[in-house]
Motif scaffolding. Structure first.
Motif, PDB file in Angstrom:
ATOM      1  N   TRP A   1    -120.424 -40.829   4.440  1.00  0.00           N
ATOM      2  CA  TRP A   1    -120.242 -40.036   3.225  1.00  0.00           C
ATOM      3  C   TRP A   1    -118.824 -40.135   2.684  1.00  0.00           C
ATOM      4  O   TRP A   1    -118.462 -39.428   1.759  1.00  0.00           O
ATOM      5  N   GLY A   2    -118.022 -41.001   3.272  1.00  0.00           N
ATOM      6  CA  GLY A   2    -116.704 -41.271   2.714  1.00  0.00           C
ATOM      7  C   GLY A   2    -115.632 -40.327   3.201  1.00  0.00           C
ATOM      8  O   GLY A   2    -115.490 -40.088   4.403  1.00  0.00           O
ATOM      9  N   ALA A   3    -114.848 -39.780   2.269  1.00  0.00           N
ATOM     10  CA  ALA A   3    -113.666 -38.992   2.591  1.00  0.00           C
ATOM     11  C   ALA A   3    -114.013 -37.796   3.474  1.00  0.00           C
ATOM     12  O   ALA A   3    -115.120 -37.245   3.395  1.00  0.00           O
ATOM     13  N   PRO A   4    -113.069 -37.369   4.328  1.00  0.00           N
ATOM     14  CA  PRO A   4    -113.303 -36.194   5.189  1.00  0.00           C
ATOM     15  C   PRO A   4    -113.739 -34.950   4.424  1.00  0.00           C
ATOM     16  O   PRO A   4    -114.449 -34.113   4.984  1.00  0.00           O
ATOM     17  N   ALA A   5    -113.345 -34.842   3.164  1.00  0.00           N
ATOM     18  CA  ALA A   5    -113.725 -33.671   2.376  1.00  0.00           C
ATOM     19  C   ALA A   5    -115.238 -33.536   2.261  1.00  0.00           C
ATOM     20  O   ALA A   5    -115.765 -32.445   1.999  1.00  0.00           O
ATOM     21  N   ASN A   6    -115.958 -34.614   2.498  1.00  0.00           N
ATOM     22  CA  ASN A   6    -117.424 -34.591   2.391  1.00  0.00           C
ATOM     23  C   ASN A   6    -118.120 -34.265   3.707  1.00  0.00           C
ATOM     24  O   ASN A   6    -119.352 -34.292   3.763  1.00  0.00           O
ATOM     25  N   SER A   7    -117.360 -33.986   4.756  1.00  0.00           N
ATOM     26  CA  SER A   7    -117.944 -33.667   6.068  1.00  0.00           C
ATOM     27  C   SER A   7    -117.467 -32.293   6.515  1.00  0.00           C
ATOM     28  O   SER A   7    -116.265 -32.058   6.660  1.00  0.00           O
TER      29      SER A   7
END
Length: 711
Positions: free
Chosen positions: A416-422
């Motif tokens: 899901w890409g960048a840590p902000a998405n986890s």
């Protein structure tokens, strides 16, 4: 007298005179040497008026300072702010660390003493001074104890082997271990050391030999004997460290015989219960995996290319992108169906809602490697797609023994890409299984727990239960799901149904009884009936959670699974024939209306294991796959579920050293590895190559597109 006789007599006379002269000279030299030695002795006596300590006294003092060192180290892990742990038996830490020797015949304190003694001897022989070595040893112990104290205060985590990286390029990060008010601890540590150092100096003053151990003037003999006395204990310590984490090794058996009881779900409790040195050495050299014979960069490129081709074939028939949706993994603590427990009869169904959900979406039974414990191992498999069945039996807890030292840790949330998405949610200690550290490494931007640094918002409990309810956990996540992006990865780990179970809930009308002819014991019956009520509460909360997700106008898919059965079925666990039944939990994959795949049911879903969930989720969502997910898809078609050998006892931290892994076919029947066809054998060999490369190898796959979803 004949001339020859006279000459001989003269020679004899001269020889006698020479002998006499030599004897007199030797006598004079002896007297001179004796006077010198007497003068040296007198001078030495003037400098050191006390008699040298006897060998037996050194031995006693060695044991005393060894004990002090072990106690100092134990104090370092036992004096931080206390937190209630899940399974801490009373009297096992603090003063109980010592007293359990005579209370329970547990000699793990002595085991710590033996390990410290090996290092102590090596240090003494290295510098050849007893008192200096003792001062250095105690100084090191106090510094380590202070660091342990600080790290536990800040992170509630004991010092781990991975922390040794701070001694290299990350030294500055050690400042993160220093909490507010640290100066008080430092002053106390200095005061304690001052007292011990004073004691050492006083004893040294009364020791006529000043602690010198090897006193021969023969330099070669001195160095050789000291070298041997350094190498032998260092070798013994190194051999112990290299073997103690290997199941069934001599060091592992010796450690267990002395009372070592690994408690790796909690590094602090493990250090308190078994001693920080024993707990630390256990994690130094775990055997991860046996290196495949054909492992090489060229081989891994071939594997990557093979499944890149498979991914292209799969993706030709799929239209969606996995990461265009929000995917939520719900690990429901100890959730399972009580009606499937052999020999048990219950009065009513405790999970009607989830049973209905399972009938209308992708669902089945999940093979669990644990019984009554081992949550993080199931969690690890779900997040990585790797299997515990491929690891060496010595690797019992990847979260503690593997992940901290890994340089590459690919997990499915990273798609899901960048840590902000986890985002992660767990209504308990962030330090359990070192999750706070590992989730950051996995690429989660936030991991919400009771202890922070990100604190979970809702923390309601039910009646007298000590654990946060599942509804509160769901509500905490719902706020971020509603307000967050359309594409996120959410990890939920609940706590409501964790052991033990003690009549927590009011108005509990569940009953349980045995069908084997032998009645349930009172404690077992109480636990089962309390657990059933908890399952009912989870069932209702989960149904409500899905109802709320169905109202959200963005695609969402949920993977829900129970991690293991609770370890409360004492009657059923006595029968080894029940092993498989006691390791099967419930799972489903569900999508909301906005996803376009609600009600989807995929093939080969009746049985699974967590490592296959991500591939099944992609299939359920009709989503395109990476070569890695293509491999897992192919693997699951051949083997529906796989786990290491299982036992009918509450999950400890020892795995079965021998025995075949558990492999289930699409009907849930066990499979024999010897009977696999060539395609299955090839897939299994590739799985081991992939897992070895990621966890113990060179990470060749990192430089390929193996983990990448199609753009």
């Amino acid at each position: 007298m004949l001339p020859q006789a006279a000459a001989a007599q003269g020679r004899t006379s001269r020889n006698n005179r020479n002998v006499d002269d030599g004897s007199r000279q030797s006598s004079r030299r002896f007297r001179w040497w004796r006077k010198v030695k007497q003068a040296d002795a007198a001078e030495l006596a003037a400098q050191h008026p006390h008699r040298p300590f006897a060998g037996w006294l050194y031995a006693i003092l060695f044991v005393v300072f060894d004990i002090i060192t072990v106690i100092v180290l134990e104090v370092g892990v036992s004096t931080s702010s206390s937190r209630v742990e899940l399974s801490n038996p009373t009297g096992d830490v603090g003063i109980g660390f010592v007293t359990k020797m005579w209370r329970n015949l547990n000699f793990v304190f002595v085991l710590n003493m033996l390990l410290v003694a090996l290092l102590y001897i090596a240090l003494m022989m290295l510098i050849n001074r007893f008192w200096t070595a003792t001062a250095i040893l105690l100084a090191l112990a106090i510094v380590i104890a202070a660091i342990e104290h600080f790290k536990i205060e800040i992170r509630y985590e004991a010092v781990l082997p991975a922390d040794l990286n701070f001694l290299g390029s990350n030294t500055g990060n050690m400042l993160t271990f220093i909490p507010a008010g640290a100066h008080i601890v430092i002053l106390i540590a200095l005061a304690v050391y001052a007292v011990l150092l004073t004691l050492i100096l006083v004893l040294r003053h009364f020791d006529g030999r000043r602690g010198k151990l090897i006193r021969t003037n023969n330099l070669g003999l001195n160095l050789a004997s000291r070298l041997i006395m350094v190498l032998l204990p260092v070798l013994g310590f190194a051999l112990y460290c290299s073997q103690v984490s290997t199941t069934d090794s001599w060091a592992n058996k010796f450690s267990q015989a002395m009372g070592d009881k690994p408690s790796m779900w909690d590094s602090v409790y493990d250090a308190q219960r078994n001693g920080p040195l024993v707990a630390f050495t256990r994690q130094l050299n775990p055997s991860i995996m046996t290196k495949p014979e054909n492992y090489s960069e060229e081989t891994m490129k071939e594997v990557a290319a093979r499944y890149e081709s498979e991914a292209e074939k799969i993706n030709a028939n799929r239209s969606n992108n996995l990461t265009d949706s929000t995917v939520i993994y719900v690990l429901s603590e100890s959730f399972s169906d009580p009606t499937r427990v052999p020999g048990l009869k219950v009065n009513k169904d405790s999970m009607p809602n989830i049973r209905s959900i399972k009938e209308n979406t992708t669902s089945g039974l999940m093979l669990s490697s644990g019984y009554g414990g081992g949550t993080a191992n199931l969690e690890y498999m779900g997040l990585t797609g790797l299997s515990m069945a491929n690891f060496d039996s010595s690797l019992t807890s990847p979260y503690q023994q593997l992940v901290p030292s890994q340089h590459w840790t690919p997990t499915i949330n990273q798609m899901w890409g960048a840590p902000a998405n986890s985002l992660g949610y767990h209504p308990y200690e962030s330090s359990m299984y070192s999750r706070a550290t590992n989730y950051k490494k996995f690429g989660f931007s936030h991991f919400y727990t009771l202890t922070g640094p990100d604190v979970i918002k809702y923390q309601d409990k039910i009646d007298s239960s000590p654990y946060v309810s599942d509804k509160s956990t769901y509500d905490s996540a719902l706020e971020d799901i509603r307000s967050g992006k359309a594409n996120q990865f959410i990890q939920l780990i609940t706590m409501q149904n964790h052991m033990p179970y003690h009549q927590w809930y009011a108005n509990n009308d569940y009953t349980a009884e045995s069908t084997t002819g032998t009645p349930l014991e009172e404690d077992e019956q109480t636990s089962i009936e309390t657990y059933q009520k908890g399952v009912e509460i989870t069932d209702q909360a989960t149904a409500e959670f899905l109802e709320e997700l169905d109202k959200i106008d963005k695609p969402i898919t949920v993977v829900f699974y129970g991690d293991h059965l609770p370890g409360i079925y004492e009657s059923a666990s006595k029968d080894d024939n029940n092993s498989l039944a006691l390791h099967l939990t419930d799972y489903f994959i569900w999508s909301n209306k906005a996803s376009g795949t609600q009600g989807e049911k995929i093939d080969n879903a009746d049985y699974s294991s967590p490592n296959f969930f991500v591939a099944q989720t992609a299939e359920h969502m009709n989503a395109k796959v990476s070569p890695y997910l293509a491999f897992l898809t192919e693997m699951h078609e051949k083997i529906s579920a796989m786990e290491p050998p299982v036992v009918n006892q509450i999950q400890g931290w020892e795995r079965i050293p021998e025995g075949q892994n558990i492999y289930l076919d699409a009907s849930g029947d066990p499979m024999n590895e010897d009977d696999f066809d060539e395609a299955t054998k090839q897939l299994l060999a590739d799985y081991r190559l992939i897992q070895y490369d990621i966890t113990a190898g060179e990470g060749y796959l990192k430089n390929t597109s193996f983990m990448n979803l199609p753009q």
